[in-house]
Design a protein around this motif. Structure first.
Motif, PDB file in Angstrom:
ATOM      1  N   SER A 119       0.836  -1.199   0.000  1.00  0.00           N
ATOM      2  CA  SER A 119       0.000   0.000   0.000  1.00  0.00           C
ATOM      3  C   SER A 119       0.869   1.247   0.000  1.00  0.00           C
ATOM      4  N   GLN A 120       0.303   2.340  -0.494  1.00  0.00           N
ATOM      5  CA  GLN A 120       1.017   3.603  -0.456  1.00  0.00           C
ATOM      6  C   GLN A 120       1.216   4.090   0.978  1.00  0.00           C
ATOM      7  N   ASN A 121       0.438   3.521   1.918  1.00  0.00           N
ATOM      8  CA  ASN A 121       0.550   3.912   3.321  1.00  0.00           C
ATOM      9  C   ASN A 121       1.561   3.064   4.086  1.00  0.00           C
ATOM     10  N   GLN A 122       2.171   2.106   3.404  1.00  0.00           N
ATOM     11  CA  GLN A 122       3.146   1.226   4.057  1.00  0.00           C
ATOM     12  C   GLN A 122       4.536   1.862   3.963  1.00  0.00           C
ATOM     13  N   PHE A 123       5.147   2.122   5.114  1.00  0.00           N
ATOM     14  CA  PHE A 123       6.444   2.797   5.119  1.00  0.00           C
ATOM     15  C   PHE A 123       7.561   1.917   5.674  1.00  0.00           C
ATOM     16  N   ALA A 124       7.281   1.127   6.709  1.00  0.00           N
ATOM     17  CA  ALA A 124       8.341   0.385   7.394  1.00  0.00           C
ATOM     18  C   ALA A 124       8.889  -0.740   6.527  1.00  0.00           C
ATOM     19  N   PHE A 125      10.209  -0.911   6.561  1.00  0.00           N
ATOM     20  CA  PHE A 125      10.898  -2.010   5.876  1.00  0.00           C
ATOM     21  C   PHE A 125      10.553  -2.061   4.389  1.00  0.00           C
ATOM     22  N   THR A 126      10.431  -0.909   3.775  1.00  0.00           N
ATOM     23  CA  THR A 126      10.099  -0.827   2.361  1.00  0.00           C
ATOM     24  C   THR A 126      11.152   0.022   1.659  1.00  0.00           C
ATOM     25  N   ALA A 127      11.698  -0.499   0.585  1.00  0.00           N
ATOM     26  CA  ALA A 127      12.746   0.215  -0.134  1.00  0.00           C
ATOM     27  C   ALA A 127      12.236   1.557  -0.635  1.00  0.00           C
ATOM     28  N   GLY A 128      13.051   2.598  -0.438  1.00  0.00           N
ATOM     29  CA  GLY A 128      12.690   3.934  -0.907  1.00  0.00           C
ATOM     30  C   GLY A 128      11.790   4.708   0.024  1.00  0.00           C
ATOM     31  N   ARG A 129      11.391   4.092   1.170  1.00  0.00           N
ATOM     32  CA  ARG A 129      10.528   4.790   2.117  1.00  0.00           C
ATOM     33  C   ARG A 129      11.158   4.745   3.509  1.00  0.00           C
ATOM     34  N   GLN A 130      10.801   5.704   4.342  1.00  0.00           N
ATOM     35  CA  GLN A 130      11.366   5.820   5.679  1.00  0.00           C
ATOM     36  C   GLN A 130      10.270   5.623   6.727  1.00  0.00           C
ATOM     37  N   ILE A 131      10.554   4.791   7.737  1.00  0.00           N
ATOM     38  CA  ILE A 131       9.570   4.565   8.796  1.00  0.00           C
ATOM     39  C   ILE A 131       9.342   5.850   9.593  1.00  0.00           C
ATOM     40  N   ALA A 132      10.351   6.754   9.605  1.00  0.00           N
ATOM     41  CA  ALA A 132      10.196   8.025  10.323  1.00  0.00           C
ATOM     42  C   ALA A 132       9.114   8.895   9.702  1.00  0.00           C
ATOM     43  N   ASP A 133       8.799   8.640   8.416  1.00  0.00           N
ATOM     44  CA  ASP A 133       7.742   9.423   7.769  1.00  0.00           C
ATOM     45  C   ASP A 133       6.400   9.238   8.466  1.00  0.00           C
TER      46      ASP A 133
END
Length: 540
Positions: A492-506
């Protein structure tokens, strides 16, 4: 050494009741070396010291208190520790001693860190001079009145100037701070609803870690002082059977690759592919162990044997002259000796997982030190599980097994159902891609990018083509490459953790913006905070 080495800030030995309580605790533990801080005994009370140390049956050296503040005392058992010299100051006592099984003098320091920043810096500078001028093992124990990390205080926060001076001292002297095996703090104050800190500790040089196979730092139970005693424990740890590891230099040994290849093709097992692979790996492990035993001495044992043979040949050459047979034997021994040195270096470089081209060092002692320091720091000697403190390897292993078996066990509980939710699913084509048989190109791409000196899998290592790696890791990496092609369309576009190119801090930033927006709107709003427990730690 049979008994522990203990450092303890006793906060005064002037009262007879306090001395008796401390003596009882010491006699119960039976240390070989005891470092005491804040004895608060001045030169007018020497008779008390003599009587008390005689009751403990220990020799001693001391620094008197200034009035009713400070005071240091070192006590040792002469049956196991021989003191060569004593150097003291108001903040520390250094003993140069000889101990069993160590051929060179050992430096032991007892420290009580001053409170003022200026004096603390002077103290650390003096300690640094003594330690850097000593060539050998160093043990430094005491109450340093400082911490190395913010987490070593219950209040947390950043380090103050005194803490930073202590941290710099530890870095310059290259002393190791062993993890506290069975506790977190060593000092308590009832001020401000309770303050906790780790002010007391042992620091040791890398040479100590190289000289003792199993050394740990433990705290003892709370007693009459607001500081806990901290002990160094020396002993052998029986962790059970050792796992099998593959060493890269074996591939350079004559006949090894041919042995592996011949056995692999000759071994026949029936069953599904995963079972066949598992059985072949188990059989190959046994075959390599047989080959290893048949080679005789290796490593340090082989080097010592060759050096002994070389000494005999050189003596024969000196007495008999340079005969052709002796000259050839010397040449053969030297060739084998250099090969053994290179093998030993490669073994320790692989164990330490350090690439010398990056670190700028190609020295077996350096790799050995890195490996030993990592082993000691990561060694689990005690484990608290379900309210019990476990100390034996068998208990610790069983507790870990029980924990993860229970954690990953399927539980039959009512679960919510999501209806009319359009979730992205794996297509038939994507499913075929994930389940397809591995291709040579996929495997070879992983092999080319694999560092053979790092991170073995749970099955050890085997030889694949010209590179050495874990079969477990090979399979996992090939699958991860395939999953990376499918996952972007599933997440999902709302998934941030442990995803390449995205930051869990977001996630925190977005939540903060939402709360700020809601609080600034006149009508307010309603916000739900929902936690999905074990989202990444469970198969359910």
């Amino acid at each position: 050494m049979s008994g522990p080495w203990i450092t303890w800030n006793v906060r005064g030995l002037g009262e007879s009741t306090k001395r008796e309580a401390v003596k009882k605790a010491v006699l119960h533990v039976k240390p070989e070396l005891l470092l005491l801080q804040e004895t608060k005994l001045n030169d007018q009370r020497q008779h008390i010291v003599e009587t008390w140390t005689q009751a403990l049956r220990m020799s001693h050296a001391e620094v008197h208190s200034v009035g009713s503040a400070g005071g240091l005392m070192c006590l040792w058992r002469e049956s196991s520790i021989r003191v060569l010299s004593v150097v003291s100051d108001v903040w520390f006592i250094f003993l140069t001693v000889m101990i069993s099984n160590i051929e060179q003098p050992v430096l032991v320091g007892n420290v009580y860190g001053p409170h003022s920043l200026a004096e603390r810096r002077l103290c650390f500078e003096a300690l640094k001079t003594h330690i850097l001028n000593h060539d050998g093992l160093v043990f430094l124990g005491g109450d340093f009145n400082a911490v190395l990390l913010g987490s070593e205080r219950s209040s947390g926060g950043v380090l103050d100037a005194g803490d930073e001076a202590f941290q710099q001292f530890v870095q310059v002297t290259n002393l190791a701070d062993l993890p506290l095996a069975n506790g977190e703090y060593t000092w308590y104050s009832s001020r401000n609803d309770g303050l906790w800190s780790r002010l007391d500790r042992w620091l040791v040089s890398d040479e100590v870690l190289l000289s003792f196979s199993n050394i740990s730092q433990n705290v003892f139970d709370w007693n009459v002082s607001d500081h806990r005693a901290v002990g160094l424990l020396f002993g052998l740890l029986d962790a059970g059977p050792k796992p099998f590891y593959y060493f890269n230099h074996w591939a350079d040994e004559a006949g090894f690759n041919e042995l592996v290849e011949a056995w692999w093709h000759s071994a026949v097992y029936q069953g599904w592919s995963g079972y066949v692979l598992q059985q072949k790996l188990k059989g190959l492990r046994g075959k390599i162990r047989e080959w290893r035993k048949g080679r005789g001495a290796w490593g340090v044992e082989k080097i010592v044997s060759l050096e002994h043979r070389l000494q005999g040949v050189m003596e024969a050459l000196e007495n008999q002259g340079g005969t052709e047979a002796l000259t050839k034997e010397r040449r053969d021994i030297l060739e084998a000796l250099w090969r053994a040195y290179r093998e030993e270096e490669r073994i320790w470089r692989q164990k330490s997982r350090v690439r010398w081209l990056k670190e700028g060092d190609r020295n077996t002692k350096y790799f050995h030190r890195v490996c030993k320091v990592r082993t000691v720091k990561k060694n689990i000697t005690q484990l608290k599980y379900e309210g019990r403190l476990l100390t034996t390897p068998l208990e610790i292993k069983q507790a870990m097994q029980d924990h993860f078996q229970n954690f990953f066990r399927t539980s039959e509980v009512p679960r919510p159902w999501l209806q009319n939710v359009n979730l992205r699913k794996v297509t038939t084509a994507e499913n075929q891609l994930l389940e397809a048989a591995f291709t040579i190109d996929e495997i070879w791409e992983v092999v080319k990018n694999f560092d053979g000196n790092r991170a073995p899998g749970p099955d050890g290592r085997i030889v694949v083509s010209k590179k050495k790696l874990s079969v477990y890791k090979l399979l996992a990496k090939v699958l991860s490459v395939r999953l990376s092609l499918v996952l972007p369309g599933l997440l999902s576009q709302n998934q941030f953790a442990f995803t390449a190119g995205r930051q869990i801090a977001d996630c925190s930033l977005i939540a903060s913006e939402i709360v700020h927006s809601m609080s600034s709107r006149p009508e307010g709003g309603l916000l739900f905070k929902i936690d999905f427990a074990k989202a990444y730690d469970s198969v359910e």
